[in-house]
Scaffold this motif. Structure first.
Motif, mmCIF file in Angstrom:
data_model
loop_
_atom_site.group_PDB
_atom_site.id
_atom_site.type_symbol
_atom_site.label_atom_id
_atom_site.label_comp_id
_atom_site.label_asym_id
_atom_site.label_seq_id
_atom_site.Cartn_x
_atom_site.Cartn_y
_atom_site.Cartn_z
ATOM 1 N N SER A 134 -9.140 12.144 -39.132
ATOM 2 C CA SER A 134 -9.736 11.284 -38.108
ATOM 3 C C SER A 134 -8.874 10.064 -37.804
ATOM 4 O O SER A 134 -9.056 9.423 -36.767
ATOM 5 C CB SER A 134 -11.131 10.824 -38.549
ATOM 6 O OG SER A 134 -11.046 9.896 -39.621
ATOM 7 N N ARG A 175 -11.093 7.581 -34.801
ATOM 8 C CA ARG A 175 -12.183 8.436 -35.292
ATOM 9 C C ARG A 175 -13.006 8.999 -34.143
ATOM 10 O O ARG A 175 -13.327 10.189 -34.111
ATOM 11 C CB ARG A 175 -13.089 7.628 -36.235
ATOM 12 C CG ARG A 175 -14.231 8.440 -36.850
ATOM 13 C CD ARG A 175 -15.314 7.530 -37.374
ATOM 14 N NE ARG A 175 -15.942 6.789 -36.287
ATOM 15 C CZ ARG A 175 -16.860 7.309 -35.482
ATOM 16 N NH1 ARG A 175 -17.248 8.579 -35.599
ATOM 17 N NH2 ARG A 175 -17.390 6.566 -34.533
ATOM 18 N N GLN A 222 -13.062 12.919 -33.016
ATOM 19 C CA GLN A 222 -14.368 13.582 -33.058
ATOM 20 C C GLN A 222 -14.684 14.286 -31.739
ATOM 21 O O GLN A 222 -15.293 15.357 -31.730
ATOM 22 C CB GLN A 222 -15.455 12.552 -33.375
ATOM 23 C CG GLN A 222 -16.837 13.150 -33.542
ATOM 24 C CD GLN A 222 -17.866 12.097 -33.911
ATOM 25 O OE1 GLN A 222 -17.575 10.897 -33.930
ATOM 26 N NE2 GLN A 222 -19.074 12.530 -34.213
#
Length: 268
Positions: free
Chosen positions: A181, A204, A208
């Motif tokens: 991430s 992150r 994602q």
């Protein structure tokens, strides 16, 4: 008083709603290769020079450190450790300069190349300080996570070896996912001028929302550098700058279903 509290609660609700409706960023994976090629063609010798400086510095310090370790004196061992630690900042500085150069020369962005040299140097120093903080922060989290997993696994192993193995595997998987991430944290810091925590959160969120694209990007980077290793030192002089350009091109995210979101999608 009641009216002001009601207005504050309404504002807070509107802020939360607008944050939830924040457009999803998409990595333009199909255009990063032509963008990277255009950026490299604008200043190939500057890219090669920075990469050569990084490789020569790291290789030289590593060889000297290895030779000193073979000595019998305590001062040789201490100097070897100092040189080994010194490879980290001496490697980090050319990497940041390489990413910053790639960020300037990639097409379809507002370049900062016309800024005054003094302002440009100040920006580079600021980016280097923030990058150092980011590397230290992520290093502390990674080392702390590894030690925590090891300690918890050792404590549970006294009761059950099976449960200890499961905990080690689960903890290792979580740590790997966290590391993935943070793949784009440094490029995002250079491109957007983020501070370390903001860069980590942005990376992150971006990973994602683009899991498959990030995996494809990592595969592309690994493939490019494996091809560079086939040509030894000469190959790395080309593959490392191209990897930096690919990473910085991935920061030119697009927001689908928003007006003008496709602007600058294709290199010009």
């Amino acid at each position: 008083m009641t009216e002001s509290l009601r207005i504050s609660s309404i504002d807070l609700a509107q802020f939360s709603e607008s944050r939830d409706r924040r457009p999803t960023e998409r990595i333009p994976l199909t255009t990063i290769i032509p963008r990277a090629w255009i950026g490299f063609s604008q200043a190939p010798w500057r890219f090669v020079g920075l990469t050569a400086l990084m490789l020569i510095t790291v290789t030289g310090l590593s060889l000297i450190s290895k030779d000193l370790q073979q000595g019998e004196g305590w001062w040789q061992s201490a100097l070897s450790d100092v040189l080994f630690v010194a490879t980290i900042p001496t490697t980090l500085l050319p990497i940041v300069a390489l990413l910053h150069l790639a960020d300037q020369l990639l097409p379809s962005i507002q370049s900062t190349a016309q800024n005054e040299p003094v302002q440009e140097r100040q920006r580079l120093r600021w980016i280097f300080r923030q990058t150092t903080s980011l590397v230290l922060l992520e290093g502390v989290i990674l080392i702390g996570g590894l030690n925590m997993i090891r300690i918890i696994g050792a404590l549970i192993a006294r009761q059950s070896g099976v449960i200890s193995t499961v905990v080690l595997l689960a903890g290792g998987l979580v740590l790997i996912l966290w590391t993935l991430s943070q793949t784009l944290a440094l490029p995002l810091l250079v491109h957007h001028g983020h501070r370390p925590l903001a860069a980590m959160e942005h990376s992150r969120r971006l990973v994602q929302n683009n899991r498959l694209k990030v995996l494809a990007l990592l595969g592309l980077l690994i493939g490019v550098n494996l091809i560079g290793l086939m040509g030894a030192f000469i190959g790395l002089l080309l593959s490392i700058p191209f990897s930096a350009l690919l990473l910085m091109a991935s920061c030119r995210t697009q927001t689908p279903w928003v007006k003008d979101s496709r602007r600058n999608m294709l290199p010009t």
